[in-house]
Motif scaffolding. Structure first.
Motif, PDB file in Angstrom:
ATOM      1  N   PRO A 204       0.795  -1.230   0.000  1.00  0.00           N
ATOM      2  CA  PRO A 204       0.000   0.000   0.000  1.00  0.00           C
ATOM      3  C   PRO A 204       0.825   1.276   0.000  1.00  0.00           C
ATOM      4  CG  PRO A 204      -0.016  -1.004   2.172  1.00  0.00           C
ATOM      5  CD  PRO A 204       0.681  -1.979   1.264  1.00  0.00           C
ATOM      6  N   TYR A 205       2.142   1.148   0.130  1.00  0.00           N
ATOM      7  CA  TYR A 205       2.981   2.346   0.160  1.00  0.00           C
ATOM      8  C   TYR A 205       3.591   2.664  -1.196  1.00  0.00           C
ATOM      9  CZ  TYR A 205       2.265   1.448   5.040  1.00  0.00           C
ATOM     10  OH  TYR A 205       1.656   1.205   6.251  1.00  0.00           O
ATOM     11  N   LEU A 206       3.330   1.837  -2.205  1.00  0.00           N
ATOM     12  CA  LEU A 206       3.794   2.124  -3.558  1.00  0.00           C
ATOM     13  C   LEU A 206       2.855   3.098  -4.253  1.00  0.00           C
ATOM     14  CD1 LEU A 206       4.868  -1.365  -4.985  1.00  0.00           C
ATOM     15  CD2 LEU A 206       6.377   0.548  -4.401  1.00  0.00           C
ATOM     16  N   ASN A 207       3.415   3.903  -5.151  1.00  0.00           N
ATOM     17  CA  ASN A 207       2.594   4.790  -5.986  1.00  0.00           C
ATOM     18  C   ASN A 207       3.303   4.990  -7.323  1.00  0.00           C
ATOM     19  OD1 ASN A 207       4.609   6.859  -5.592  1.00  0.00           O
ATOM     20  ND2 ASN A 207       3.657   7.319  -3.611  1.00  0.00           N
ATOM     21  N   PHE A 208       2.678   5.762  -8.219  1.00  0.00           N
ATOM     22  CA  PHE A 208       3.247   5.943  -9.558  1.00  0.00           C
ATOM     23  C   PHE A 208       4.619   6.625  -9.510  1.00  0.00           C
ATOM     24  CE2 PHE A 208      -1.025   5.299 -11.548  1.00  0.00           C
ATOM     25  CZ  PHE A 208      -0.621   4.402 -12.521  1.00  0.00           C
ATOM     26  N   LYS A 209       4.807   7.574  -8.589  1.00  0.00           N
ATOM     27  CA  LYS A 209       6.094   8.258  -8.513  1.00  0.00           C
ATOM     28  C   LYS A 209       7.210   7.279  -8.162  1.00  0.00           C
ATOM     29  CE  LYS A 209       4.276  12.825  -7.359  1.00  0.00           C
ATOM     30  NZ  LYS A 209       4.192  13.899  -6.338  1.00  0.00           N
ATOM     31  N   MET A 210       6.892   6.314  -7.286  1.00  0.00           N
ATOM     32  CA  MET A 210       7.896   5.314  -6.931  1.00  0.00           C
ATOM     33  C   MET A 210       8.161   4.369  -8.096  1.00  0.00           C
ATOM     34  SD  MET A 210       6.588   4.644  -3.055  1.00  0.00           S
ATOM     35  CE  MET A 210       7.768   3.348  -2.672  1.00  0.00           C
ATOM     36  N   LEU A 211       7.111   4.039  -8.857  1.00  0.00           N
ATOM     37  CA  LEU A 211       7.315   3.195 -10.036  1.00  0.00           C
ATOM     38  C   LEU A 211       8.193   3.909 -11.057  1.00  0.00           C
ATOM     39  CD1 LEU A 211       3.831   1.516 -10.650  1.00  0.00           C
ATOM     40  CD2 LEU A 211       5.698   0.810  -9.155  1.00  0.00           C
ATOM     41  N   ASP A 212       8.013   5.219 -11.160  1.00  0.00           N
ATOM     42  CA  ASP A 212       8.854   6.002 -12.066  1.00  0.00           C
ATOM     43  C   ASP A 212      10.313   5.963 -11.608  1.00  0.00           C
ATOM     44  OD1 ASP A 212       8.704   7.890 -14.401  1.00  0.00           O
ATOM     45  OD2 ASP A 212       9.686   9.218 -12.960  1.00  0.00           O
ATOM     46  N   ASP A 213      10.525   6.037 -10.298  1.00  0.00           N
ATOM     47  CA  ASP A 213      11.881   5.974  -9.757  1.00  0.00           C
ATOM     48  C   ASP A 213      12.495   4.595  -9.979  1.00  0.00           C
ATOM     49  OD1 ASP A 213      13.830   7.613  -8.509  1.00  0.00           O
ATOM     50  OD2 ASP A 213      13.571   6.521  -6.640  1.00  0.00           O
ATOM     51  N   ILE A 214      11.682   3.565  -9.865  1.00  0.00           N
ATOM     52  CA  ILE A 214      12.166   2.201 -10.131  1.00  0.00           C
ATOM     53  C   ILE A 214      12.627   2.080 -11.584  1.00  0.00           C
ATOM     54  CG2 ILE A 214      11.443  -0.210 -10.351  1.00  0.00           C
ATOM     55  CD1 ILE A 214       9.547   0.349  -7.936  1.00  0.00           C
ATOM     56  N   LEU A 215      11.835   2.621 -12.493  1.00  0.00           N
ATOM     57  CA  LEU A 215      12.166   2.533 -13.912  1.00  0.00           C
ATOM     58  C   LEU A 215      13.379   3.384 -14.276  1.00  0.00           C
ATOM     59  CD1 LEU A 215       8.542   2.585 -15.269  1.00  0.00           C
ATOM     60  CD2 LEU A 215      10.274   0.963 -16.051  1.00  0.00           C
ATOM     61  N   MET A 216      13.414   4.614 -13.796  1.00  0.00           N
ATOM     62  CA  MET A 216      14.459   5.542 -14.218  1.00  0.00           C
ATOM     63  C   MET A 216      15.778   5.322 -13.486  1.00  0.00           C
ATOM     64  SD  MET A 216      13.019   7.012 -16.617  1.00  0.00           S
ATOM     65  CE  MET A 216      14.450   8.007 -16.989  1.00  0.00           C
ATOM     66  N   ASN A 217      15.712   4.874 -12.232  1.00  0.00           N
ATOM     67  CA  ASN A 217      16.925   4.760 -11.415  1.00  0.00           C
ATOM     68  C   ASN A 217      17.202   3.339 -10.938  1.00  0.00           C
ATOM     69  OD1 ASN A 217      17.438   7.654 -11.434  1.00  0.00           O
ATOM     70  ND2 ASN A 217      15.629   7.809 -10.129  1.00  0.00           N
TER      71      ASN A 217
END
Length: 305
Positions: A204-217
């Motif tokens: 429940p603590y994941l969100n789109f901004k974190m997914l973006d960070d996973i992809l980019m970094n």
């Protein structure tokens, strides 16, 4: 021993640290934020001072900000799960104040527990949640989760130890693994699933901004909890091929990302996936192109197989 709290509904409300200065004690404070955390340090702050307050009811004319807490009703049981690290341990208290329609405080309680169960008072119409200083040197905060809980066995439960929301089915029958939808502060789990062969796993603590960070970094550690649980399921699935399934955009993106770590798995994404992906504002254009390339490569591999 694992502690499970069953969800009466298939949704959870997530409360982030809003950046409005009128709700945070900023005098002498050192404040910082990352993609998934908010840090607060104020060693000289007096004890019993409120560090931060969330409101379920505000007057925009006077306070100049909107409520950030969901409306609650009298009768049901509610659970608040607070995800933060306090240094030293037990140096932060959570105080909940309840108010009637005249704005008068009618009840409150304070605790150092990060797992709070309570009933909304009959006479209350609004409430506030406060983080209170108790000699804290530093606070690293993620989110608050608020959901209606029950003592009955239901479709979903919150695993307190793993900090995951899981479906209640027998994992020996699992073929599909699915996740959740994420819309602003509302986290919703699928309703109409073949619950016998689909396991739903929700961080429940994941969100789109974190997914973006996973992809980019390449910050795969941000979804370690889900990965570790999937690996445990994989070891129990008796050589069945995992199918990661998405029914909305958020869970489809998760399905694609996590499937990369399970080479023999298959992925099903939601209808209109590419169109919805291109419209998502919280993912960078580079992340969107990476995801489109991933799904295109998957489809090509399926045709070749």
């Amino acid at each position: 021993m694992t502690t499970n709290i069953y969800l009466k509904n298939n949704f959870v409300f997530k409360v982030d640290w809003d950046m409005n200065n009128t709700t945070t004690y900023t005098y002498g404070a050192k404040i910082g934020s990352d993609v998934d955390t908010f840090s607060y340090s104020n060693p000289m702050m007096a004890q019993a001072v409120k560090i931060h307050t969330w409101y379920s009811q505000t007057s925009y004319t006077h306070q100049r900000f909107s409520p950030t807490l969901p409306l609650l009703k009298s009768g049901p049981n509610y659970t608040i799960n607070s995800a933060y690290h306090a240094f030293p341990d037990k140096s932060i208290f959570t105080q909940i104040d309840f108010f009637n329609s005249y704005g008068q405080k009618i009840d409150n309680f304070i605790t150092d527990s990060q797992q709070i169960n309570f009933n909304f008072p009959d006479e209350a119409t609004s409430y506030q949640i406060n983080l209170v200083n108790a000699s804290s040197q530093k606070l690293v905060f993620k989110s608050l989760l608020i959901f209606e809980s029950t003592s009955d066995v239901t479709s979903y439960y919150f695993d307190v130890d793993r900090q995951l929301i899981l479906s209640s089915n027998d994992t020996n029958k699992v073929v599909n693994i699915s996740f959740n939808n994420c819309l602003n502060h509302l986290i919703t789990m699928p309703r109409d699933l073949d619950i016998n062969n689909t396991k739903v796993i929700v961080d429940p603590y994941l969100n789109f901004k974190m997914l973006d960070d996973i992809l980019m970094n390449n910050k795969k550690e941000l979804f370690d909890k889900i990965i570790n649980y999937c690996k445990m399921l994989d070891s129990q699935m008796l050589n069945k091929k995992i199918i990661f399934s998405g029914y909305c955009l958020f869970d489809s993106v998760l399905a694609i990302l996590i499937s990369q770590l399970f080479p023999s798995s298959k992925v099903n994404v939601c209808l209109n996936f590419e169109k919805l992906l291109r419209l998502e504002k919280e993912l960078s254009s580079s992340s969107i192109e990476m995801l489109l390339n991933m799904i295109s490569e998957m489809y090509s591999n399926e045709k070749m197989g």
